[in-house]
Scaffold this motif. Structure first.
Motif, short mmCIF file in Angstrom:
data_model
loop_
_atom_site.label_atom_id
_atom_site.label_comp_id
_atom_site.label_asym_id
_atom_site.label_seq_id
_atom_site.Cartn_x
_atom_site.Cartn_y
_atom_site.Cartn_z
N GLU A 188 43.69 -0.45 3.02
CA GLU A 188 43.28 -0.87 4.38
C GLU A 188 42.90 0.37 5.21
O GLU A 188 41.92 0.34 5.96
N TYR A 189 43.67 1.42 5.05
CA TYR A 189 43.36 2.65 5.78
C TYR A 189 42.06 3.28 5.24
O TYR A 189 41.23 3.77 6.01
N ALA A 190 41.88 3.23 3.91
CA ALA A 190 40.63 3.75 3.32
C ALA A 190 39.43 3.00 3.90
O ALA A 190 38.36 3.58 4.13
N ALA A 191 39.61 1.70 4.18
CA ALA A 191 38.52 0.89 4.76
C ALA A 191 38.15 1.43 6.15
O ALA A 191 36.97 1.50 6.51
N LEU A 192 39.16 1.83 6.91
CA LEU A 192 38.89 2.37 8.26
C LEU A 192 38.16 3.72 8.16
O LEU A 192 37.26 4.00 8.95
N VAL A 193 38.55 4.51 7.17
CA VAL A 193 37.88 5.81 6.97
C VAL A 193 36.42 5.56 6.59
O VAL A 193 35.51 6.21 7.12
N LYS A 194 36.20 4.62 5.68
CA LYS A 194 34.83 4.29 5.26
C LYS A 194 33.98 3.90 6.48
O LYS A 194 32.83 4.34 6.63
N LYS A 195 34.56 3.09 7.35
CA LYS A 195 33.82 2.61 8.53
C LYS A 195 33.54 3.73 9.55
O LYS A 195 32.63 3.61 10.36
N SER A 196 34.32 4.81 9.48
CA SER A 196 34.24 5.82 10.53
C SER A 196 33.16 6.88 10.29
O SER A 196 32.92 7.72 11.16
N VAL A 197 32.53 6.86 9.11
CA VAL A 197 31.49 7.88 8.82
C VAL A 197 30.25 7.24 8.18
O VAL A 197 30.31 6.11 7.67
N GLU A 198 29.14 8.01 8.22
CA GLU A 198 27.88 7.52 7.63
C GLU A 198 27.73 8.00 6.19
O GLU A 198 27.05 7.35 5.39
N ILE A 199 28.31 9.16 5.88
CA ILE A 199 28.15 9.72 4.52
C ILE A 199 28.95 8.86 3.52
O ILE A 199 29.90 8.17 3.92
N PRO A 200 28.56 8.89 2.23
CA PRO A 200 29.26 8.05 1.26
C PRO A 200 30.75 8.38 1.16
O PRO A 200 31.14 9.55 1.23
N VAL A 201 31.54 7.33 1.01
CA VAL A 201 32.99 7.48 0.83
C VAL A 201 33.36 6.92 -0.54
O VAL A 201 33.02 5.78 -0.88
N LEU A 202 34.05 7.74 -1.32
CA LEU A 202 34.52 7.33 -2.65
C LEU A 202 36.02 7.12 -2.58
O LEU A 202 36.71 7.81 -1.83
N LEU A 203 36.50 6.18 -3.38
CA LEU A 203 37.94 5.88 -3.36
C LEU A 203 38.60 6.39 -4.63
O LEU A 203 38.07 6.20 -5.73
N SER A 204 39.74 7.03 -4.48
CA SER A 204 40.52 7.49 -5.62
C SER A 204 41.92 6.92 -5.49
O SER A 204 42.56 7.08 -4.46
N GLY A 205 42.38 6.26 -6.56
CA GLY A 205 43.75 5.75 -6.54
C GLY A 205 43.85 4.33 -7.04
O GLY A 205 43.38 3.40 -6.38
#
Ligand SMILES: Cc1cc2nc3c(=O)[nH]c(=O)nc-3n(C[C@H](O)[C@H](O)[C@H](O)COP(=O)(O)O)c2cc1C
Length: 320
Positions: A188-205
């Motif tokens: 859920e927190y990773a989702a907020l980080v994804k929404k907060s920037v324009e550059i690509p966000v990758l998930l690890s875990g």
């Protein structure tokens, strides 16, 4: 084209959504060569090396020995100050990698004690200085791997700083430093980080199969996935994920696992010399994990010095 078939753009790179994450001691050149038997165009991270070690030829440079077919490659570094960054970048760029990644997510005690890894997430002025130095010196793609935070969550602020400093992408492992590698990753927190920037966000875990990747996408909406422990001794994992994402069947056979284990051992001997046999043990344990008689084989081979005897032991184990 479905989301899973689309490529992710990270700076000038266009790569499949599933990528090989960084695992120190595991995702070295011998292992990446094996991954390339199955996956030709996926981005593969290396292992974290401190810029001082790269600059001063202390261990960091061995990780710069690799074959061109291991690319696209993301060489990962850590840093606690701007010293050594320039010299390290020169060497890394000369080795021809596709991307340089700064790790500010490492939770290891000795790493955070020296002011690098995840402790940088709690020192934004120093982080900014380090990020701007890297960006100025890296003419190729530049990414940063973060955690949810150091002792408390601040990845949104950190991600925005990273974007402002001109990085091409972010990978987030959504746990705090205090959680190390266990506990539930906070998607859920990773989702907020994804929404907060324009550059690509990758998930690890926690991505170990397509069901876990799909669930992670539904919660986070991220652009790509770093496969860490799910790839350990499963060099076919990125291919498996891609096949399953496309609705195609993929199952690895014992014959293929045996071939992988033996090729891995050969790659390690070639790369590390005699030390390869010793270093291979951590991989062997995972190739045979969960099978009956695995602990007997581990026990029998733990002190074995002869390469041929180790190979015979592995062969007879798989032929049981
Ligand atoms: C043995 C081991 C070594 C690791 N080495 C690194 C590393 O060098 N750099 C890094 O950014 N993360 C490293 N990690 C963290 C992983 O890349 C990943 O973020 C974490 O394990 C969560 O993903 P997973 O559940 O897919 O393993 C390491 C993790 C493990 C277990």
């Amino acid at each position: 084209m479905s989301y899973w078939e689309e490529k992710v753009k990270i700076g000038t790179l266009e790569v499949p959504r599933f990528m090989g994450g960084p695992l120190d001691g595991i995702t070295d050149s011998p292992f990446r060569k094996l991954v390339r038997n199955y996956s030709k165009d996926e981005l593969l991270y290396g292992e974290m090396r401190h810029v001082g070690c790269v600059a001063n030829d202390k261990g960091g440079v061995k990780a710069l020995e690799f074959e061109q077919f291991e690319r696209p490659l993301n060489y990962q570094v850590s840093a606690n100050k701007v010293e050594y960054i320039e010299k390290a970048c020169e060497k890394i760029l000369a080795a021809q990698v596709d991307c340089i990644d700064l790790n500010i997510g490492c939770p290891a005690k000795n790493v955070v004690k020296s002011g690098s890894g995840s402790s940088l997430m709690a020192d934004l002025p120093r982080l900014k200085e380090i990020l701007t130095t890297f960006r100025r010196l890296i003419p190729i793609n530049f990414t940063v791997k973060i955690r949810a935070g150091y002792k408390s969550k601040n990845a949104i602020e950190v991600a925005q700083l990273i974007q402002d400093c001109g990085a091409d992408g972010i990978a987030i492992h959504p746990r705090l430093q205090t959680q190390l590698f266990s506990g539930v990753p906070d998607y859920e927190y990773a989702a907020l980080v994804k929404k907060s920037v324009e550059i690509p966000v990758l998930l690890s875990g926690g991505i170990v199969n397509f069901a876990t990747a799909k669930r992670a996408y539904e919660i986070t909406g991220v652009d790509g996935y770093l496969i860490g422990r799910g790839l350990w001794s499963k060099p076919w994992k990125l291919h498996e994920l891609r096949e399953h994402a496309a609705g195609r069947p993929f199952k690895i056979t014992d014959e293929q696992i045996l071939a992988c284990a033996l090729e891995h051992l050969d790659n390690m001997m070639e790369y590390y010399g005699e030390l390869g046999l010793y270093a291979f043990r951590k991989h062997l344990a995972f190739y045979i994990k969960g099978k009956s008689a695995a602990s007997e084989l581990r026990g029998a081979l733990v002190r074995e010095q002869s390469l041929e005897k180790v190979k015979d032991g592995i062969r007879s184990f798989f032929e049981l």
